[in-house]
Design an enzyme around this catalytic site. Structure first.
Site, mmCIF file in Angstrom:
data_model
loop_
_atom_site.group_PDB
_atom_site.id
_atom_site.type_symbol
_atom_site.label_atom_id
_atom_site.label_comp_id
_atom_site.label_asym_id
_atom_site.label_seq_id
_atom_site.Cartn_x
_atom_site.Cartn_y
_atom_site.Cartn_z
ATOM 1 N N ASP A 61 9.458 5.839 -3.722
ATOM 2 C CA ASP A 61 8.806 4.559 -4.041
ATOM 3 C C ASP A 61 9.584 3.433 -3.364
ATOM 4 O O ASP A 61 10.711 3.146 -3.758
ATOM 5 C CB ASP A 61 8.788 4.370 -5.573
ATOM 6 C CG ASP A 61 7.882 3.229 -6.016
ATOM 7 O OD1 ASP A 61 7.550 2.364 -5.185
ATOM 8 O OD2 ASP A 61 7.520 3.219 -7.208
ATOM 9 N N GLU A 102 0.831 -1.204 0.000
ATOM 10 C CA GLU A 102 0.000 0.000 0.000
ATOM 11 C C GLU A 102 0.872 1.262 0.000
ATOM 12 O O GLU A 102 1.940 1.292 0.621
ATOM 13 C CB GLU A 102 -0.909 -0.083 1.229
ATOM 14 C CG GLU A 102 -1.722 1.123 1.581
ATOM 15 C CD GLU A 102 -2.736 1.538 0.534
ATOM 16 O OE1 GLU A 102 -2.490 2.563 -0.108
ATOM 17 O OE2 GLU A 102 -3.775 0.871 0.373
ATOM 18 N N ARG A 140 8.558 0.239 -3.115
ATOM 19 C CA ARG A 140 8.063 -1.089 -3.498
ATOM 20 C C ARG A 140 9.180 -1.997 -3.988
ATOM 21 O O ARG A 140 10.187 -1.547 -4.506
ATOM 22 C CB ARG A 140 7.017 -0.958 -4.617
ATOM 23 C CG ARG A 140 5.713 -0.402 -4.106
ATOM 24 C CD ARG A 140 4.755 -0.187 -5.238
ATOM 25 N NE ARG A 140 5.193 0.880 -6.120
ATOM 26 C CZ ARG A 140 4.553 1.246 -7.219
ATOM 27 N NH1 ARG A 140 3.460 0.608 -7.590
ATOM 28 N NH2 ARG A 140 5.007 2.234 -7.949
HETATM 29 N N1 LIG Z 1 3.038 7.284 -1.033
HETATM 30 C C1 LIG Z 1 1.997 7.460 -1.856
HETATM 31 N N2 LIG Z 1 1.503 6.396 -2.500
HETATM 32 C C2 LIG Z 1 0.472 6.615 -3.323
HETATM 33 C C3 LIG Z 1 -0.108 7.876 -3.521
HETATM 34 N N3 LIG Z 1 -1.122 7.756 -4.389
HETATM 35 C C4 LIG Z 1 -1.167 6.444 -4.727
HETATM 36 N N4 LIG Z 1 -0.225 5.743 -4.088
HETATM 37 C C5 LIG Z 1 0.103 4.334 -4.178
HETATM 38 O O1 LIG Z 1 0.760 4.127 -5.400
HETATM 39 C C6 LIG Z 1 0.631 2.768 -5.790
HETATM 40 C C7 LIG Z 1 0.300 2.734 -7.278
HETATM 41 O O2 LIG Z 1 1.403 3.217 -7.921
HETATM 42 P P1 LIG Z 1 1.368 4.154 -9.185
HETATM 43 O O3 LIG Z 1 2.612 4.987 -9.147
HETATM 44 O O4 LIG Z 1 0.027 4.866 -9.268
HETATM 45 O O5 LIG Z 1 1.402 3.218 -10.418
HETATM 46 P P2 LIG Z 1 2.426 2.076 -10.773
HETATM 47 O O6 LIG Z 1 1.890 0.833 -10.124
HETATM 48 O O7 LIG Z 1 3.834 2.442 -10.422
HETATM 49 O O8 LIG Z 1 2.348 2.063 -12.336
HETATM 50 P P3 LIG Z 1 1.209 1.495 -13.279
HETATM 51 O O9 LIG Z 1 1.564 0.050 -13.474
HETATM 52 O O10 LIG Z 1 1.308 2.281 -14.521
HETATM 53 O O11 LIG Z 1 -0.097 1.672 -12.563
HETATM 54 C C8 LIG Z 1 -0.425 2.160 -4.882
HETATM 55 O O12 LIG Z 1 0.259 1.364 -3.897
HETATM 56 C C9 LIG Z 1 -1.051 3.379 -4.220
HETATM 57 O O13 LIG Z 1 -1.520 3.088 -2.911
HETATM 58 C C10 LIG Z 1 0.453 8.981 -2.826
HETATM 59 O O14 LIG Z 1 0.033 10.119 -2.944
HETATM 60 N N5 LIG Z 1 1.501 8.739 -2.002
#
Ligand SMILES: Nc1nc2c(ncn2[C@@H]2O[C@H](COP(=O)(O)OP(=O)(O)OP(=O)(O)O)[C@@H](O)[C@H]2O)c(=O)[nH]1
Ligand SMILES: [Zn+2]
Length: 201
Positions: free
Chosen positions: A128, A94, A130
């Site tokens: 990020d 998350e 992750r």
């Molecule tokens: N720290 C933080 N996390 C966020 C925010 N908004 C969304 N997220 C998290 O970002 C994650 C999704 O990442 P994204 O950067 O939108 O997309 P991605 O998975 O890297 O790329 P795609 O595969 O194109 O969707 C999820 O875990 C969300 O909970 C924010 O404002 N701050």
């Protein structure tokens, strides 16, 4: 960490019939799931339509317009269902790995003017956090070696390839852009290398 398969069941959804497979790391207890269609016959070297989706309770569950996660998950489920074969890994990282409570803290900072990256930094986190090592264990269990990956994030493609998953193709997944998430989408393009159209569609 090694994610082990625990159980699978049928999962009828409004997008079609899926199977859901649960995985757990025995040390940390951390859990992830995979949704699959048509993988009863092993795909071998055939590239499988795949989405690696990071948990977003606010977007996926509550219909939040602050991000594009909910519409991306729905579009991915629809496309996998229509293709008749595919996989969605739903990773419980998350808030790009900072957790739900910290994501809401970050939202509060964004309400006060920070962008998504600045908000994470003000909280003492990288942009990020992750990681994708678990994808290797999960996809191996499902017999998937090559994927056509639904994403706009080239770093996700690189991360998967670094974990031994052959990404045959990146398939764009652009949906869910709205007036409330324009800044969020712009920051993804400007600071995180995402490949998104400059004009909202
Ligand atoms: N720290 C933080 N996390 C966020 C925010 N908004 C969304 N997220 C998290 O970002 C994650 C999704 O990442 P994204 O950067 O939108 O997309 P991605 O998975 O890297 O790329 P795609 O595969 O194109 O969707 C999820 O875990 C969300 O909970 C924010 O404002 N701050
Ligand atoms: Zn989201």
């Amino acid at each position: 960490m090694a994610f082990e398969f625990v159980a699978a069941s049928r999962l009828p959804t409004r997008f079609g019939e899926f199977s859901i497979h649960a995985f757990q790391d025995s040390e940390s207890g951390k859990e992830h799931v995979a949704l699959t269609v048509g993988l009863e016959t092993p795909p071998g070297d055939e590239p499988v339509l795949a989405r690696i989706h990071s948990e977003c309770l606010t977007g996926d569950g509550f219909g939040s317009l602050r991000c594009d996660c909910g519409p991306q998950l729905e579009a991915a489920m629809r496309r996998v269902s229509e293709a008749g074969r595919g996989v969605i890994l739903y990773l419980r990282q998350e808030g790009r790995g900072i957790g739900l409570v910290n994501k809401i803290r970050a939202y509060a900072l964004q309400d006060a003017g920070a962008d998504t990256v600045e908000a994470n930094e003000q909280l003492g986190f990288g942009a990020d956090l992750r990681e994708y090592a678990m994808c290797e264990d999960m996809l191996r269990h499902l017999g998937v070696r090559r994927v056509r990956l639904l994403t706009n994030n080239p770093k996700k493609v690189e991360a998967l390839q670094a974990h031994g998953i052959d990404v045959a193709e990146r398939v764009p997944l652009v949906t869910g852009i709205n007036p409330f998430n324009e800044g969020y989408m712009q920051t993804k393009t400007d600071k995180m290398g995402h490949m998104l159209p400059t004009e909202a569609t």
